[in-house]
Every structure is written in C-alpha cells, then in structure tokens.
Design an enzyme around this catalytic site. Structure first.
Site, PDB file in Angstrom:
ATOM      1  N   SER A 112       0.825  -1.212   0.000  1.00  0.00           N
ATOM      2  CA  SER A 112       0.000   0.000   0.000  1.00  0.00           C
ATOM      3  C   SER A 112       0.861   1.266   0.000  1.00  0.00           C
ATOM      4  CB  SER A 112      -0.901   0.028   1.239  1.00  0.00           C
ATOM      5  OG  SER A 112      -1.756  -1.081   1.252  1.00  0.00           O
TER       6      SER A 112
HETATM    7  N1  SAM Z   1      -0.953  -4.752   4.325  1.00  0.00           N
HETATM    8  C1  SAM Z   1      -0.354  -5.008   3.050  1.00  0.00           C
HETATM    9  C2  SAM Z   1       1.015  -4.390   2.921  1.00  0.00           C
HETATM   10  O1  SAM Z   1       1.404  -3.580   3.762  1.00  0.00           O
HETATM   11  O2  SAM Z   1       1.734  -4.760   1.984  1.00  0.00           O
HETATM   12  C3  SAM Z   1      -1.285  -4.571   1.960  1.00  0.00           C
HETATM   13  C4  SAM Z   1      -1.299  -5.537   0.840  1.00  0.00           C
HETATM   14  S1  SAM Z   1      -2.504  -5.411  -0.422  1.00  0.00           S
HETATM   15  C5  SAM Z   1      -3.028  -3.777  -0.564  1.00  0.00           C
HETATM   16  C6  SAM Z   1      -3.883  -6.322   0.212  1.00  0.00           C
HETATM   17  C7  SAM Z   1      -3.606  -7.746   0.581  1.00  0.00           C
HETATM   18  O3  SAM Z   1      -4.839  -8.383   0.972  1.00  0.00           O
HETATM   19  C8  SAM Z   1      -3.044  -8.613  -0.546  1.00  0.00           C
HETATM   20  O4  SAM Z   1      -1.852  -9.200  -0.123  1.00  0.00           O
HETATM   21  C9  SAM Z   1      -4.137  -9.659  -0.795  1.00  0.00           C
HETATM   22  O5  SAM Z   1      -3.637 -10.902  -1.216  1.00  0.00           O
HETATM   23  C10 SAM Z   1      -4.803  -9.727   0.562  1.00  0.00           C
HETATM   24  N2  SAM Z   1      -6.167 -10.264   0.525  1.00  0.00           N
HETATM   25  C11 SAM Z   1      -7.122 -10.093  -0.424  1.00  0.00           C
HETATM   26  N3  SAM Z   1      -8.244 -10.739  -0.082  1.00  0.00           N
HETATM   27  C12 SAM Z   1      -8.001 -11.331   1.119  1.00  0.00           C
HETATM   28  C13 SAM Z   1      -8.786 -12.137   1.999  1.00  0.00           C
HETATM   29  N4  SAM Z   1     -10.041 -12.486   1.729  1.00  0.00           N
HETATM   30  N5  SAM Z   1      -8.207 -12.564   3.148  1.00  0.00           N
HETATM   31  C14 SAM Z   1      -6.927 -12.229   3.467  1.00  0.00           C
HETATM   32  N6  SAM Z   1      -6.141 -11.466   2.666  1.00  0.00           N
HETATM   33  C15 SAM Z   1      -6.676 -11.017   1.511  1.00  0.00           C
END
Ligand code: SAM
Length: 213
Positions: free
Chosen positions: A64
């Site tokens: 992000s």
């Molecule tokens: N907190 C992360 C960082 O600092 O890098 C943000 C990563 S990204 C914006 C969002 C993340 O949510 C992705 O890695 C994605 O795979 C994960 N994600 C999407 N749907 C999800 C779900 N149902 N349960 C858990 N993680 C999920």
C-alpha cells in the site's frame, strides 16, 4: 539486505510528505521513518521505494501507499500491547508498522505465496507478529478474538459481520468499503450491539477476495 544513508535520507523525505498530507501521530511518523520499505518490495523498485505510491508485489497484489498505511494506522489509535487483527498481510509493511507501535499483531493473508514469503521475511528482519495465518480474512481469526483493533488492507465490497463481531467493546476497526473505489470507514464498538460509524475520504485498494475469486 542493505539499509544505507541514502535510504535513510529518502525515508525522512517520505515522512515529510505524509506529514504534509495531514498525518500528525508522531509514533506513526517515527515508524515510517524507521522501517526500510525498500526491503519489502522487489529490488527492481528500490529506487522508487520511498515515493508515496503503491507498488506491485507477488501474486498480483500491492504494497500500500505509505500515506494510506499511515492514515489507517492513525485512525486505529494504537496503544502499546493492543491486540490487532490485520486482514491482508501482503508485503508485511503494515504489519511492521503495527509492530513498531508495540501492537501484538495477528495477520491473515489469502495468497499462499505471499503468506510464505512474508512470514520468512518478517522473521529475517526482526519483526515478530504474534500470529500469521494463511486463510480467508472475511472470517477473521475467531480462535484469537476478541481484538482491540482491526485493520482491513484490501477493498471490501461490504463490511464482514464476522470482523465486527471479533472487535472488543471500545475497539476500533478501519476498513475501506466499496468496489472500484472505497470509502475509508471507521467503526467504534460502543456496546455488544452498537457501533459508531465515521466515513473519511476515498481510497483505491486491490479487492478483498471472496470464496469465488
Ligand atoms: N498490508 C499489506 C502491505 O502492507 O503490503 C497490503 C497488501 S494489499 C493492498 C492487500 C492484501 O490483501 C493482498 O496481499 C491480498 O492478497 C490480501 N487479501 C485479499 N483478499 C483477502 C482475503 N479475503 N483474506 C486475506 N487477505 C486477503
């Protein structure tokens, strides 16, 4: 895994940038000033790591934008020792910010590749979240609930009931809600049945994936 004076200088510029955009919480700013963001992403992005931008990571996901990380973290009002549930471990950068603030972090990632990679990486650079799991964030972590704070780091098409249910009374949850563009939304649990809801500006996240995608 180098972190040199050039990286440190760029990090201080990044702190100034997010401060200018309205972040005031000193502990959050200090965490951004301390964490080597360039190590959380592919080395081909190293030169850009301290721009206030989201970047691609593995499994078609993103790390992000630092301002977004700071904004969500500030809204949580983290206190040392808070039990925090994070949905979407991703690169681990947000996890590291929460660890720097003294939170006990429980984080779930839906992509196995990222779960494995980030678990090893966080350990390697010395961050010790309480529990990382591979699974579906819509369900939260009932075995470890309730939580003082919950942060959802992917765009949720709706507010998952299970997550609201895992918040302590007095607890705060910050979640971007919407499809293509999301409204950053804060819930504060007032009683077992009542929540205060506050909406902030619009943000753009990768989607919180459901059962069918
Ligand atoms: N907190 C992360 C960082 O600092 O890098 C943000 C990563 S990204 C914006 C969002 C993340 O949510 C992705 O890695 C994605 O795979 C994960 N994600 C999407 N749907 C999800 C779900 N149902 N349960 C858990 N993680 C999920």
């Amino acid at each position: 895994m180098q972190d040199n004076y050039r990286h440190k200088g760029k990090r201080q510029q990044l702190v100034k940038t997010v401060k200018k955009k309205g972040i005031t919480d000193k502990a959050v700013l200090d965490a951004i000033g301390k964490i080597p963001r360039h190590l959380f992403m592919d080395s081909s992005f190293e030169d850009h790591a301290y721009q206030d931008k989201a970047f691609p990571i593995a499994a078609d996901q993103t790390i992000s934008q630092p301002y977004t990380v700071a904004f969500q973290t500030e809204k949580l009002e983290i206190e040392k020792g808070d039990k925090v549930l994070e949905i979407g471990t991703g690169s681990g950068y947000q996890t590291a910010v929460l660890c720097e603030l003294g939170a006990k972090v429980y984080s779930i990632e839906r992509q196995r590749e990222l779960y494995r990679k980030t678990k090893m990486f966080l350990n390697k650079i010395g961050y010790r979240p309480k529990h990382l799991s591979f699974g579906d964030g819509y369900k939260g972590m009932p075995d470890y609930a309730p939580f003082d704070k919950i942060i959802v780091t992917a765009g949720a098409p709706f507010v998952p009931k299970d997550l609201l249910g895992q918040l302590k009374v007095g607890g705060r949850m910050v979640i971007p809600v919407g499809d293509d563009v999301q409204t950053m939304t804060l819930f504060i649990r007032k009683s077992p049945t009542e929540f205060d809801k506050t909406e902030f500006g619009q943000f753009r996240f990768v989607p919180l994936l459901g059962d069918k995608n």
